[in-house]
Design a protein around this motif. Structure first.
Motif, PDB file in Angstrom:
ATOM      1  N   ARG A  47       4.892 -65.629 -10.085  1.00 59.91           N
ATOM      2  CA  ARG A  47       5.105 -64.189 -10.240  1.00 59.91           C
ATOM      3  C   ARG A  47       4.275 -63.466  -9.186  1.00 59.91           C
ATOM      4  O   ARG A  47       3.088 -63.231  -9.377  1.00 59.91           O
ATOM      5  CB  ARG A  47       4.721 -63.739 -11.654  1.00 59.91           C
ATOM      6  CG  ARG A  47       5.592 -64.325 -12.744  1.00 59.91           C
ATOM      7  CD  ARG A  47       5.095 -63.949 -14.130  1.00 59.91           C
ATOM      8  NE  ARG A  47       5.964 -64.471 -15.175  1.00 59.91           N
ATOM      9  CZ  ARG A  47       5.898 -65.706 -15.673  1.00 59.91           C
ATOM     10  NH1 ARG A  47       4.958 -66.544 -15.219  1.00 59.91           N
ATOM     11  NH2 ARG A  47       6.736 -66.104 -16.616  1.00 59.91           N
TER      12      ARG A  47
ATOM     13  N   LYS B 186      -0.170 -70.961  -6.171  1.00 61.13           N
ATOM     14  CA  LYS B 186       0.232 -70.043  -7.237  1.00 61.13           C
ATOM     15  C   LYS B 186      -0.880 -69.085  -7.678  1.00 61.13           C
ATOM     16  O   LYS B 186      -0.644 -67.870  -7.786  1.00 61.13           O
ATOM     17  CB  LYS B 186       0.760 -70.838  -8.435  1.00 61.13           C
ATOM     18  CG  LYS B 186       1.227 -69.946  -9.580  1.00 61.13           C
ATOM     19  CD  LYS B 186       1.863 -70.757 -10.699  1.00 61.13           C
ATOM     20  CE  LYS B 186       2.320 -69.840 -11.821  1.00 61.13           C
ATOM     21  NZ  LYS B 186       3.026 -70.559 -12.899  1.00 61.13           N
TER      22      LYS B 186
ATOM     23  N   GLY C 185       8.289 -70.764 -10.197  1.00 68.56           N
ATOM     24  CA  GLY C 185       7.653 -70.133 -11.345  1.00 68.56           C
ATOM     25  C   GLY C 185       6.475 -69.250 -10.983  1.00 68.56           C
ATOM     26  O   GLY C 185       5.583 -69.017 -11.802  1.00 68.56           O
TER      27      GLY C 185
ATOM     28  N   THR D 127       2.086 -75.257  -6.148  1.00 66.54           N
ATOM     29  CA  THR D 127       1.273 -75.105  -7.363  1.00 66.54           C
ATOM     30  C   THR D 127      -0.148 -74.685  -6.998  1.00 66.54           C
ATOM     31  O   THR D 127      -0.760 -73.854  -7.683  1.00 66.54           O
ATOM     32  CB  THR D 127       1.253 -76.415  -8.163  1.00 66.54           C
ATOM     33  OG1 THR D 127       2.594 -76.733  -8.571  1.00 66.54           O
ATOM     34  CG2 THR D 127       0.379 -76.286  -9.397  1.00 66.54           C
TER      35      THR D 127
ATOM     36  N   CYS E   2      13.997 -60.577 -10.623  1.00 64.40           N
ATOM     37  CA  CYS E   2      13.584 -61.728 -11.436  1.00 64.40           C
ATOM     38  C   CYS E   2      13.817 -61.513 -12.913  1.00 64.40           C
ATOM     39  O   CYS E   2      13.885 -62.481 -13.685  1.00 64.40           O
ATOM     40  CB  CYS E   2      12.101 -62.022 -11.198  1.00 64.40           C
ATOM     41  SG  CYS E   2      11.667 -62.295  -9.463  1.00 64.40           S
TER      42      CYS E   2
ATOM     43  N   ASP F 136       6.403 -60.864 -19.383  1.00 61.77           N
ATOM     44  CA  ASP F 136       5.843 -62.041 -18.735  1.00 61.77           C
ATOM     45  C   ASP F 136       5.127 -61.708 -17.423  1.00 61.77           C
ATOM     46  O   ASP F 136       4.508 -62.584 -16.830  1.00 61.77           O
ATOM     47  CB  ASP F 136       6.946 -63.067 -18.447  1.00 61.77           C
ATOM     48  CG  ASP F 136       7.544 -63.634 -19.725  1.00 61.77           C
ATOM     49  OD1 ASP F 136       6.836 -63.634 -20.749  1.00 61.77           O
ATOM     50  OD2 ASP F 136       8.703 -64.061 -19.692  1.00 61.77           O
TER      51      ASP F 136
ATOM     52  N   TYR G 174       9.763 -66.977  -7.726  1.00 65.96           N
ATOM     53  CA  TYR G 174       9.823 -67.009  -9.185  1.00 65.96           C
ATOM     54  C   TYR G 174      10.784 -68.086  -9.691  1.00 65.96           C
ATOM     55  O   TYR G 174      10.435 -68.906 -10.552  1.00 65.96           O
ATOM     56  CB  TYR G 174      10.249 -65.644  -9.714  1.00 65.96           C
ATOM     57  CG  TYR G 174      10.354 -65.579 -11.218  1.00 65.96           C
ATOM     58  CD1 TYR G 174       9.216 -65.628 -12.019  1.00 65.96           C
ATOM     59  CD2 TYR G 174      11.595 -65.464 -11.844  1.00 65.96           C
ATOM     60  CE1 TYR G 174       9.300 -65.568 -13.404  1.00 65.96           C
ATOM     61  CE2 TYR G 174      11.699 -65.400 -13.224  1.00 65.96           C
ATOM     62  CZ  TYR G 174      10.549 -65.458 -13.996  1.00 65.96           C
ATOM     63  OH  TYR G 174      10.647 -65.413 -15.363  1.00 65.96           O
TER      64      TYR G 174
END
Length: 341
Positions: free
Chosen positions: A130, A101, A128, A98, A242, A251, A124
């Motif tokens: 990208r 990220k 999560g 995290t 993805c 997204d 991804y």
């Protein structure tokens, strides 16, 4: 509680001028420390807090078990000019990822990587993230070859080992890579064991420590048109495995548009896109053809890249990347092959 200072494990050479050497040769070369990271505070502040005032270029790679959406991401390697950080995903877990990220998604940090697709897919689906703003050296190599009038075979993608061995870039032998591959085939959990062995540390570091050198070498060869293609294709390759349908693209960050200076030069550039096609059950063999002959024929007919999930999946999707007109042409041919006759 984890220490806020990096754990320095070893040093590896970071040669200013590689060429005609083994990757393990260290004599008379400046040393770069390797840090194993299990806590966010062990990473450089400029990495954790991306900003337009302190833009960074880093070497980047991931290791894991069957690295894809369903596999297990174990180590994330980050190379700076003065140090290499091995982000231990197993020990650091969700908290560490995290914290990473913002950097991995940032437009202010350029991630230099060789073949970003599966790494991006793992980041991804497992965390999560990208992955954004990459320079993919596999794509860059193909663009330089094309720019200099050499066209690669449609089914040939240069490996990282071959790229390092190319005397135009590094001219370095990376024989230990095959040793690690053999060990991974014998024990697929190779990257999960802790504490990391010296071989694991060295192999993980070796996968990123020449990426910044390659980056500067390649950037010096690419013209403005190729640089735009590199940015666009890097963005599309990051998301291709993805996105399960075209609606998923919203997204992700916007794909770089055609620069005004290239538009004004009337170079007949066309926007590039990614298209996702569903393949009905039992029809993938018809699309691929014997030994991939059908896919190669479609690539020959269209100036577009066609990617299939394969054994790692997704098993029922085809991803087409390229100029809009060529992608639409490839779509039509592919759909024709799915029709019963």
């Amino acid at each position: 509680m984890a220490s806020s200072s990096p754990t320095q494990l070893a040093h590896v050479p970071f040669p200013p001028e590689p060429g005609g050497r083994s990757l393990t040769q260290e004599a008379n070369e400046p040393q770069v420390p390797i840090h194993i990271v299990t806590d966010p505070l062990q990473l450089p502040a400029d990495f954790l807090n991306p900003s337009p005032e302190k833009k960074l270029v880093i070497g980047f790679d991931c290791e894991g078990v069957d690295l894809c959406r369903h596999g297990k991401l174990c180590i994330m390697q980050i190379a700076f000019s003065n140090a290499i950080y091995l982000v231990d995903v197993i020990e650091g877990g969700e908290v560490l990822m995290t914290a990473c990220k913002p950097a991995l998604e940032s437009n202010y940090i350029t991630k230099v990587i060789h073949d970003c697709k599966r790494d991006s897919e793992a980041l991804y689906f497992q965390f999560g993230i990208r992955l954004h703003n990459v320079v993919d050296t596999q794509i860059a190599y193909s663009l330089i070859e094309e720019q200099e009038g050499r066209r690669r075979p449609l089914d040939d993608y240069i490996s990282f080992v071959s790229l390092l061995a190319d005397p135009r870039y590094c001219g370095i032998s990376y024989e230990e890579k095959e040793e690690v591959r053999v060990l991974m085939r014998q024990d697929p959990k190779f990257w999960t064991y802790r504490p990391m062995t010296e071989l694991m540390i060295r192999a993980a570091a070796d996968d990123v420590r020449f990426l910044l050198y390659l980056y500067h070498k390649m950037m010096g060869k690419l013209n403005q048109r190729s640089l735009w293609h590199l940015a666009v294709r890097g963005a599309l390759y990051c998301r291709c495995l993805c996105c399960m349908n075209d609606a998923d693209f919203a997204d992700w960050p916007t794909v770089p548009p055609i620069p005004d200076n290239l538009k004004s030069e009337d170079q007949c550039l066309e926007e590039e896109i990614l298209s996702v096609l569903d393949v009905p059950p039992g029809k993938m063999g018809r699309v691929i053809g014997r030994k991939g002959a059908s896919i190669l024929a479609i690539k020959e007919a269209c100036n577009a890249e066609i990617l299939i999930g394969g054994a790692k999946g997704p098993p029922d999707k085809i991803f087409v990347i390229g100029p809009v007109k060529e992608v639409r042409k490839a779509e039509a041919i592919l759909r024709g092959r799915m029709i019963d006759y």
